[in-house]
Design a protein around this motif. Structure first.
Motif, PDB file in Angstrom:
ATOM      1  N   UNK A  74     141.985  36.482  -3.784  1.00 55.55           N
ATOM      2  CA  UNK A  74     142.864  36.315  -2.623  1.00 55.55           C
ATOM      3  C   UNK A  74     142.301  37.046  -1.411  1.00 55.55           C
ATOM      4  N   UNK A  75     141.608  38.156  -1.647  1.00 54.88           N
ATOM      5  CA  UNK A  75     140.936  38.831  -0.535  1.00 54.88           C
ATOM      6  C   UNK A  75     139.914  37.910   0.115  1.00 54.88           C
ATOM      7  N   UNK A  76     139.056  37.306  -0.703  1.00 60.11           N
ATOM      8  CA  UNK A  76     138.007  36.429  -0.154  1.00 60.11           C
ATOM      9  C   UNK A  76     138.623  35.243   0.578  1.00 60.11           C
ATOM     10  N   UNK A  77     139.701  34.705   0.004  1.00 59.71           N
ATOM     11  CA  UNK A  77     140.349  33.565   0.669  1.00 59.71           C
ATOM     12  C   UNK A  77     140.958  33.971   2.012  1.00 59.71           C
ATOM     13  N   UNK A  78     141.586  35.139   2.031  1.00 60.25           N
ATOM     14  CA  UNK A  78     142.242  35.564   3.275  1.00 60.25           C
ATOM     15  C   UNK A  78     141.202  35.894   4.347  1.00 60.25           C
ATOM     16  N   UNK A  79     140.152  36.606   3.960  1.00 62.36           N
ATOM     17  CA  UNK A  79     139.099  36.923   4.940  1.00 62.36           C
ATOM     18  C   UNK A  79     138.441  35.637   5.442  1.00 62.36           C
ATOM     19  N   UNK A  80     138.177  34.713   4.528  1.00 60.76           N
ATOM     20  CA  UNK A  80     137.534  33.451   4.922  1.00 60.76           C
ATOM     21  C   UNK A  80     138.409  32.657   5.881  1.00 60.76           C
ATOM     22  N   UNK A  81     139.719  32.737   5.679  1.00 57.89           N
ATOM     23  CA  UNK A  81     140.614  31.979   6.562  1.00 57.89           C
ATOM     24  C   UNK A  81     140.615  32.571   7.974  1.00 57.89           C
TER      25      UNK A  81
END
Ligand SMILES: [Mg+2]
Length: 286
Positions: A74-81
């Motif tokens: 979820x960290x990677x998804x949030x940063x990517x967004x």
């Protein structure tokens, strides 16, 4: 985490503790914490710190605390967004009439720790307790991977003609290692995050597009000395250091279209048309 960051934490605390107020000839200590927040009435109204640490590990897709975050976390998804939102915004701004009318080259400003380089491995190693010696091992070893999505965002912005500047609270003594970690590692075993090199802002060399914060006030450039004159001891707060550096960049003729940071203190203070906040549950820097 952020190395400077913890340094900043300590500086802020010292500044607060050093304050005193004289009222009617009597000196009172005006101590207040650097972080202003609520006082829970009950222990049930806040998280348990060990449980919270586990929640953060889960958020990074690293439940056993290996120090390596997962690319599908979820960290990677949030940063990517956030990075994707930045890419869309910057691409759209290129079509603004203001791009052509206002003149001056366009720029973006980036923080380093947990904005462009992820310090998750150090948070796990240190159990969220900053130590300057162990931290320097990670910084000088160039051991931080890129924040998910950010290399793509910065690379695209560079291709679109944006000047690329970093403004970090890391000291000048860590500039070479920081540049190596961001671009092409210059130590054995170091990580090359793959960012484009910073823009040379004034013809004095490309490394000057990575702005670091001098440890001593005596070493400040004039624009920091002036901007931070009213800070305790003349030492720039994070907000004053970052905003005065952005003001300096704009004084060179650049228009800062977007600023990216993981701390609100990276972002407030003006001199950017829009700000983007990267996720970071690991520490808070006033
Ligand atoms: Mg940061």
């Amino acid at each position: 985490m952020a190395f400077t960051s913890s340094r900043r934490r300590l500086a802020a605390l010292a500044a607060v503790l050093g304050l005193s107020l004289i009222v009617g000839g009597v000196a009172y200590a005006a101590a207040s914490p650097a972080i202003q927040t609520v006082t829970p009435v009950s222990a049930n109204h806040m998280g348990n710190i060990d449980v919270l640490r586990q929640q953060i590990r889960n958020y990074y897709g690293d439940p056993l605390g290996s120090g390596v975050f997962a690319s599908d976390s979820n960290y990677a998804k949030e940063a990517s967004s956030v990075a994707a939102a930045g890419t869309s915004y910057l691409a759209a701004k290129r079509h603004d009439l203001s791009w052509w009318i206002t003149g001056g080259p366009k720029a973006i400003v980036l923080d380093v720790d947990d904005t462009t380089l992820a310090t998750w491995n150090y948070e796990v190693f240190s159990n969220w307790a900053y130590n300057p010696t162990t931290n320097a091992t990670y910084v000088n070893g160039e051991l931080f991977p890129a924040v998910p999505g950010m290399v793509q965002m910065v690379t695209q912005a560079s291709k679109e003609g944006y000047a690329i500047f970093w403004v970090t609270g890391r000291p000048p003594s860590q500039a070479s290692a920081t540049l190596g970690n961001l671009t092409t590692a210059n130590v054995t075993g170091g990580i090359s995050a793959g960012y484009p090199a910073p823009t040379d802002p004034d013809g004095s060399g490309p490394d000057t597009g990575l702005y670091t914060k001098p440890s001593a006030v005596a070493d400040y450039p004039a624009y920091l000395t002036t901007a931070c004159a009213s800070d305790p001891g003349g030492k720039c707060s994070t907000i004053h250091y970052k905003s005065a550096t952005r003001a300096h960049i704009e004084s060179l003729g650049y228009d800062i279209v977007a600023s990216f940071g993981d701390q609100y203190s990276d972002l407030i203070g003006g001199y950017a048309d829009r700000t983007f906040k990267l996720p970071n549950p690991n520490y808070y820097l006033p």
